[in-house]
Design an enzyme around this catalytic site. Structure first.
Site, PDB file in Angstrom:
ATOM      1  N   ALA A  69      -2.459  -6.617  -1.156  1.00  0.00           N
ATOM      2  CA  ALA A  69      -1.577  -7.617  -0.556  1.00  0.00           C
ATOM      3  C   ALA A  69      -2.414  -8.668   0.171  1.00  0.00           C
ATOM      4  O   ALA A  69      -3.513  -8.394   0.658  1.00  0.00           O
ATOM      5  CB  ALA A  69      -0.618  -6.940   0.419  1.00  0.00           C
ATOM      6  N   ASN A 118      -9.396 -12.943   9.011  1.00  0.00           N
ATOM      7  CA  ASN A 118      -8.168 -13.727   8.875  1.00  0.00           C
ATOM      8  C   ASN A 118      -7.226 -13.439  10.036  1.00  0.00           C
ATOM      9  O   ASN A 118      -7.181 -12.332  10.563  1.00  0.00           O
ATOM     10  CB  ASN A 118      -7.486 -13.442   7.535  1.00  0.00           C
ATOM     11  CG  ASN A 118      -6.436 -12.353   7.613  1.00  0.00           C
ATOM     12  OD1 ASN A 118      -5.291 -12.591   8.019  1.00  0.00           O
ATOM     13  ND2 ASN A 118      -6.830 -11.133   7.263  1.00  0.00           N
ATOM     14  N   MET A 120      -3.904 -14.862   9.526  1.00  0.00           N
ATOM     15  CA  MET A 120      -2.896 -15.640   8.816  1.00  0.00           C
ATOM     16  C   MET A 120      -1.519 -15.542   9.479  1.00  0.00           C
ATOM     17  O   MET A 120      -0.810 -16.535   9.591  1.00  0.00           O
ATOM     18  CB  MET A 120      -2.800 -15.177   7.368  1.00  0.00           C
ATOM     19  CG  MET A 120      -4.112 -15.268   6.588  1.00  0.00           C
ATOM     20  SD  MET A 120      -4.757 -16.944   6.445  1.00  0.00           S
ATOM     21  CE  MET A 120      -3.594 -17.662   5.306  1.00  0.00           C
ATOM     22  N   PHE A 122       1.177 -13.522   8.453  1.00  0.00           N
ATOM     23  CA  PHE A 122       2.288 -13.368   7.498  1.00  0.00           C
ATOM     24  C   PHE A 122       2.917 -14.714   7.127  1.00  0.00           C
ATOM     25  O   PHE A 122       4.146 -14.880   7.142  1.00  0.00           O
ATOM     26  CB  PHE A 122       3.383 -12.445   8.052  1.00  0.00           C
ATOM     27  CG  PHE A 122       3.005 -11.009   8.220  1.00  0.00           C
ATOM     28  CD1 PHE A 122       1.886 -10.473   7.618  1.00  0.00           C
ATOM     29  CD2 PHE A 122       3.800 -10.168   9.001  1.00  0.00           C
ATOM     30  CE1 PHE A 122       1.564  -9.121   7.775  1.00  0.00           C
ATOM     31  CE2 PHE A 122       3.489  -8.821   9.163  1.00  0.00           C
ATOM     32  CZ  PHE A 122       2.361  -8.299   8.555  1.00  0.00           C
ATOM     33  N   SER A 183      -0.782  -4.771  10.548  1.00  0.00           N
ATOM     34  CA  SER A 183      -1.522  -6.026  10.647  1.00  0.00           C
ATOM     35  C   SER A 183      -1.812  -6.324  12.113  1.00  0.00           C
ATOM     36  O   SER A 183      -0.930  -6.170  12.967  1.00  0.00           O
ATOM     37  CB  SER A 183      -0.717  -7.178  10.049  1.00  0.00           C
ATOM     38  OG  SER A 183      -1.335  -8.417  10.357  1.00  0.00           O
ATOM     39  N   ASN A 185      -2.242  -9.282  13.263  1.00  0.00           N
ATOM     40  CA  ASN A 185      -2.020 -10.710  13.479  1.00  0.00           C
ATOM     41  C   ASN A 185      -0.579 -11.089  13.807  1.00  0.00           C
ATOM     42  O   ASN A 185      -0.259 -12.268  13.903  1.00  0.00           O
ATOM     43  CB  ASN A 185      -2.479 -11.492  12.232  1.00  0.00           C
ATOM     44  CG  ASN A 185      -3.957 -11.305  11.977  1.00  0.00           C
ATOM     45  OD1 ASN A 185      -4.756 -11.321  12.902  1.00  0.00           O
ATOM     46  ND2 ASN A 185      -4.319 -11.111  10.715  1.00  0.00           N
ATOM     47  N   THR A 186       0.302 -10.103  13.947  1.00  0.00           N
ATOM     48  CA  THR A 186       1.662 -10.332  14.435  1.00  0.00           C
ATOM     49  C   THR A 186       1.810  -9.576  15.751  1.00  0.00           C
ATOM     50  O   THR A 186       1.636  -8.349  15.776  1.00  0.00           O
ATOM     51  CB  THR A 186       2.712  -9.839  13.423  1.00  0.00           C
ATOM     52  OG1 THR A 186       2.616 -10.616  12.224  1.00  0.00           O
ATOM     53  CG2 THR A 186       4.122  -9.981  13.986  1.00  0.00           C
ATOM     54  N   LYS A 217       1.290   1.436   5.243  1.00  0.00           N
ATOM     55  CA  LYS A 217      -0.079   0.919   5.358  1.00  0.00           C
ATOM     56  C   LYS A 217      -0.557   1.112   6.789  1.00  0.00           C
ATOM     57  O   LYS A 217       0.106   0.673   7.735  1.00  0.00           O
ATOM     58  CB  LYS A 217      -0.139  -0.553   4.968  1.00  0.00           C
ATOM     59  CG  LYS A 217      -1.561  -1.089   4.845  1.00  0.00           C
ATOM     60  CD  LYS A 217      -1.590  -2.418   4.118  1.00  0.00           C
ATOM     61  CE  LYS A 217      -3.019  -2.862   3.838  1.00  0.00           C
ATOM     62  NZ  LYS A 217      -3.052  -4.105   3.014  1.00  0.00           N
ATOM     63  N   THR A 245      -7.068   1.124   4.134  1.00  0.00           N
ATOM     64  CA  THR A 245      -6.510   0.705   5.402  1.00  0.00           C
ATOM     65  C   THR A 245      -6.250  -0.803   5.415  1.00  0.00           C
ATOM     66  O   THR A 245      -6.651  -1.522   4.509  1.00  0.00           O
ATOM     67  CB  THR A 245      -7.488   0.998   6.561  1.00  0.00           C
ATOM     68  OG1 THR A 245      -8.665   0.174   6.387  1.00  0.00           O
ATOM     69  CG2 THR A 245      -7.895   2.451   6.604  1.00  0.00           C
ATOM     70  N   ASN A 246      -5.652  -1.245   6.520  1.00  0.00           N
ATOM     71  CA  ASN A 246      -5.521  -2.662   6.795  1.00  0.00           C
ATOM     72  C   ASN A 246      -6.845  -3.182   7.361  1.00  0.00           C
ATOM     73  O   ASN A 246      -7.846  -2.466   7.362  1.00  0.00           O
ATOM     74  CB  ASN A 246      -4.374  -2.896   7.795  1.00  0.00           C
ATOM     75  CG  ASN A 246      -3.619  -4.188   7.537  1.00  0.00           C
ATOM     76  OD1 ASN A 246      -4.228  -5.226   7.306  1.00  0.00           O
ATOM     77  ND2 ASN A 246      -2.294  -4.125   7.583  1.00  0.00           N
ATOM     78  N   GLY A 270     -13.731  -6.430   4.204  1.00  0.00           N
ATOM     79  CA  GLY A 270     -14.977  -6.529   3.451  1.00  0.00           C
ATOM     80  C   GLY A 270     -15.965  -5.433   3.805  1.00  0.00           C
ATOM     81  O   GLY A 270     -15.604  -4.380   4.344  1.00  0.00           O
ATOM     82  N   GLY A 299     -13.310  -2.752   2.109  1.00  0.00           N
ATOM     83  CA  GLY A 299     -14.746  -2.684   1.887  1.00  0.00           C
ATOM     84  C   GLY A 299     -15.155  -2.193   0.516  1.00  0.00           C
ATOM     85  O   GLY A 299     -16.284  -1.720   0.350  1.00  0.00           O
TER      86      GLY A 299
END
Length: 349
Positions: A69, A118, A120, A122, A183, A185-186, A217, A245-246, A270, A299
């Site tokens: 995703a 990132n 981002m 969502f 995530s 990022n929220t 996830k 994983t995330n 990564g 990764g």
């Protein structure tokens, strides 16, 4: 490789070094391939794919390598990804409400570290828009996963209804649904991994779509105790599997040359995540006695990483950062390696 030495540098020069613009242009180009005649895509697929079938979550996958995703949130290039050797595709993360995501810049490539950061947030056109696209364009001819998350404007105490809205719109098109509660990022999202919150979400979603495989996830930053508790909730509520994983909030393993970029907030993916993602996969496999099939992601930068992830207990693997940084040849090399070693791992989970 040609992609590393010529194509990627050219793309970044053309777009002023903006990783998100490169991403958008790439997905847009792949959207054209997605609409190309089927024989064109079939010819590419023969070059990139491998026939290594495996069954997991009650689904048959033609191979073990999938698209994670985040690469194609709104399903704009659905039919292109199998042409590049992906045996399943996960779109999203999408939310019940369309949202722009966090302010730009929000995507940073760290090539010396083989990593991406990132934040981002969502950014997506919303669950109803994705449902309309799937109804019009059709699903790819490989299993389709759809990742759903909470809309940023939705308060945490209304998260269940928000996830329900997304699932209601999308489960008729999905071979499996990934529930993203991890995530970074929220704001507040990771709190939904707690026992009570996750129990409420899973109970509601299972009742709404009783035959759709639901996967959770998980974050790589959970302690073993917290992860063990989460797995118990998953087992108690009929979750079909786990995606591990995330991205991580940690910054270990970055090259000195990427020190400035490491100060950016957001999730890191990564090479620096390779070891931790594999540890989480091994923990999940051991704690559940193999009862919960696992998609290993994080990764996986080449064949040896994919093999190690499967050895740790994953049934399937996903790629994102390696594809973004090194191009589709990495998919082909992983596919060929896993095909050569196919007998090492079970074909059913």
């Amino acid at each position: 490789m040609l992609f590393d030495s010529l194509l990627r540098p050219a793309l970044y020069r053309l777009h002023g070094g903006d990783a998100e613009r490169v991403h958008e242009r790439t997905v847009g180009a792949l959207g054209l391939l997605s609409a190309a005649p089927a024989p064109v895509r079939a010819a590419l697929r023969r070059a990139y794919a491998a026939d290594t079938p495996v069954t997991a979550f009650g689904l048959r996958f033609p191979g073990r390598v999938g698209l994670a995703a985040g690469m194609d949130k709104d399903g704009r290039a659905l039919h292109a990804w199998p042409a590049f050797g992906f045996s399943f595709v996960e779109v999203g993360t999408v939310t019940a409400r369309a949202q722009p995501g966090n302010p730009r810049p929000r995507l940073f490539a760290l090539p010396d570290s083989d990593a991406v950061i990132n934040r981002m947030g969502f950014n997506n056109a919303g669950a109803e828009a994705l449902a309309a696209r799937l109804a019009h364009d059709g699903a790819p001819d490989v299993p389709l996963g759809i990742s759903i998350g909470k809309s940023k404007v939705t308060p945490i105490d209304e998260a269940v209804a928000d996830y329900e809205a997304s699932l209601r719109a999308l489960h008729p098109f999905a071979d499996y649904v990934a529930i993203n509660v991890s995530s970074p990022n929220t704001p507040g999202l990771r709190s939904l991994q707690d026992r009570d919150s996750l129990t409420e979400i899973l109970a509601a979603l299972r009742a709404l779509a009783p035959t759709t495989p639901l996967l959770v996830k998980v974050a790589p930053d959970l302690t073993d105790a917290a992860l063990g508790e989460l797995l118990q909730v998953c087992t108690d509520h009929g979750v079909a599997g786990v995606i591990a994983t995330n991205t991580t909030l940690g910054r270990d393993g970055l090259a000195v040359s990427d020190a400035a970029a490491s100060a950016e907030t957001g999730g890191l993916s990564g090479r620096p995540l390779t070891r931790r993602a594999r540890e989480v996969v091994r923990f999940v496999h051991t704690r559940t006695g193999g009862a919960l099939p696992i998609i290993g992601v994080g990764g996986i930068c080449g064949p040896s990483d994919a093999e190690a992830m499967l050895d740790a207990g994953a049934a399937l693997v996903q790629l994102y950062t390696a594809l973004a940084l090194h191009g589709p040849s990495v998919v082909r090399s992983v596919n060929r390696s896993l095909a050569a070693e196919h007998a090492r791992w079970p074909s059913g989970y």
